[in-house]
Write a protein that holds these residues in place. Structure first.
Motif, PDB file in Angstrom:
ATOM      1  N   ILE A 192      -4.883   2.674  -3.431  1.00 59.03           N
ATOM      2  CA  ILE A 192      -5.504   3.211  -2.222  1.00 59.03           C
ATOM      3  C   ILE A 192      -4.815   2.652  -0.979  1.00 59.03           C
ATOM      4  O   ILE A 192      -4.557   3.359   0.004  1.00 59.03           O
ATOM      5  N   GLU A 193      -4.472   1.386  -1.034  1.00 62.13           N
ATOM      6  CA  GLU A 193      -3.773   0.761   0.090  1.00 62.13           C
ATOM      7  C   GLU A 193      -2.392   1.388   0.274  1.00 62.13           C
ATOM      8  O   GLU A 193      -1.936   1.614   1.400  1.00 62.13           O
ATOM      9  N   ALA A 194      -1.717   1.685  -0.836  1.00 62.54           N
ATOM     10  CA  ALA A 194      -0.386   2.292  -0.757  1.00 62.54           C
ATOM     11  C   ALA A 194      -0.452   3.699  -0.164  1.00 62.54           C
ATOM     12  O   ALA A 194       0.469   4.119   0.551  1.00 62.54           O
ATOM     13  N   PHE A 195      -1.521   4.432  -0.437  1.00 63.66           N
ATOM     14  CA  PHE A 195      -1.663   5.791   0.090  1.00 63.66           C
ATOM     15  C   PHE A 195      -1.797   5.769   1.616  1.00 63.66           C
ATOM     16  O   PHE A 195      -1.369   6.694   2.289  1.00 63.66           O
ATOM     17  N   GLY A 196      -2.401   4.707   2.151  1.00 67.65           N
ATOM     18  CA  GLY A 196      -2.558   4.579   3.587  1.00 67.65           C
ATOM     19  C   GLY A 196      -3.482   5.631   4.171  1.00 67.65           C
ATOM     20  O   GLY A 196      -4.247   6.297   3.471  1.00 67.65           O
ATOM     21  N   GLY A 197      -3.381   5.799   5.491  1.00 67.99           N
ATOM     22  CA  GLY A 197      -4.249   6.744   6.179  1.00 67.99           C
ATOM     23  C   GLY A 197      -3.755   8.174   6.131  1.00 67.99           C
ATOM     24  O   GLY A 197      -4.496   9.097   6.473  1.00 67.99           O
TER      25      GLY A 197
END
Length: 287
Positions: A251-256
């Protein structure tokens, strides 16, 4: 044993992540990965349709994964105004005057109308992006299933080799996010993202003995457009099913903005870690 592989939607980041998951499984168990890649049926929705077309093209998985790590890309950089897009979707899904909620197909018709009216990039330019990402534009011998939604009727359309539709058009249609990308013209109809019906359309795997679902959302993610992956999985019994979803690092890698090309490398790496971590569970379920 009949095997089905289901690949869900998730934007540019989702394409990279799903290829990473498959590469991670191969890292741990090459034979198991080969069985999965050789599934009898491959179902790809939205971003998953691109991954499905890539892995059934005959191109080695290692090459497909490596391409996600290269900075140069044909992907169009888009500024995702998630607030505005979701506001448009929310407006399309308003209840009737008497407070009753529209049926899912009516939701999709409203979303389709919004998509048809929205100013977006040129349809031909968008097709070129998809064409550059696909190793082959020929339908494979595998039973490749690509869902999209008719923008006017709101009904689900299933594209297969026998449909007589170009693979390129089928993938582009399934990836046509309403309000962001243009609906895709096929014949005299226009089509939008298959994820508007379900994030992964897991139910299309019905009849398979073993089903692997790879979708870049957390388990339990719901959608206002249709049933969740978990709900559809429950209906696949007595099939053996494993769902691989996104963890915190993913989820962090996907970002905003999961549509940004900048998410490709970190998402691929995060997916690879998830694939490695899930390989043992997959092998146990398979056996």
């Amino acid at each position: 044993m009949t095997v089905a592989l289901v690949l869900g939607g998730g934007g540019v980041a989702g394409v990279a992540w799903e290829l990473g998951v498959l590469q991670g499984i191969a890292d741990k168990d090459a034979e198991l990965a080969a069985r999965i890649l050789g599934a009898d049926r491959v179902i790809g929705t939205s971003a998953g349709s691109s991954v499905a077309a890539q892995i059934t093209s005959g191109t080695p998985l290692e090459e497909l994964y490596a391409a996600q790590l290269v900075p140069e890309t044909v992907v169009i950089e888009v500024r995702l105004d998630a607030v505005a897009m979701i506001a448009g979707w929310t407006a399309a899904m308003r209840p009737y005057a008497d407070g009753t909620a529209p049926e899912p197909a009516e939701f999709r018709r409203r979303i389709g109308a919004m998509a048809l009216a929205a100013p977006t990039t040129d349809e031909a330019a968008r097709l070129k992006v998809h064409e550059a990402r696909l190793p082959s534009t020929e339908w494979p011998s595998t039973d490749l299933v690509i869902p999209a939604v008719d923008a006017e009727s709101g009904e689900l359309t299933i594209f297969r080799r026998a449909s007589g539709v170009r693979l390129l058009d089928a993938v582009a249609a399934s990836c046509a996010v309403p309000g962001l990308w243009p609906p895709v013209t096929i014949g005299d109809r226009r089509y939008i993202d298959g994820g508007m019906r379900s994030v992964a359309n897991v139910d299309l795997a019905a009849g398979a003995d073993f089903v692997l679902v790879i979708t870049p959302q957390r388990e339990g993610t719901t959608s206002p457009f249709g049933p969740s992956a978990a709900d559809q999985i429950a209906d696949l019994a007595p099939a053996r099913v494993l769902m691989i979803g996104a963890d915190d690092a993913s989820i962090e890698a996907f970002g905003g903005n999961p549509l940004s090309p900048a998410t490709r490398a970190p998402s691929a790496a995060a997916g690879r870690a998830v694939g490695r971590a899930q390989a043992a569970a997959l092998a146990a379920l398979w056996s």
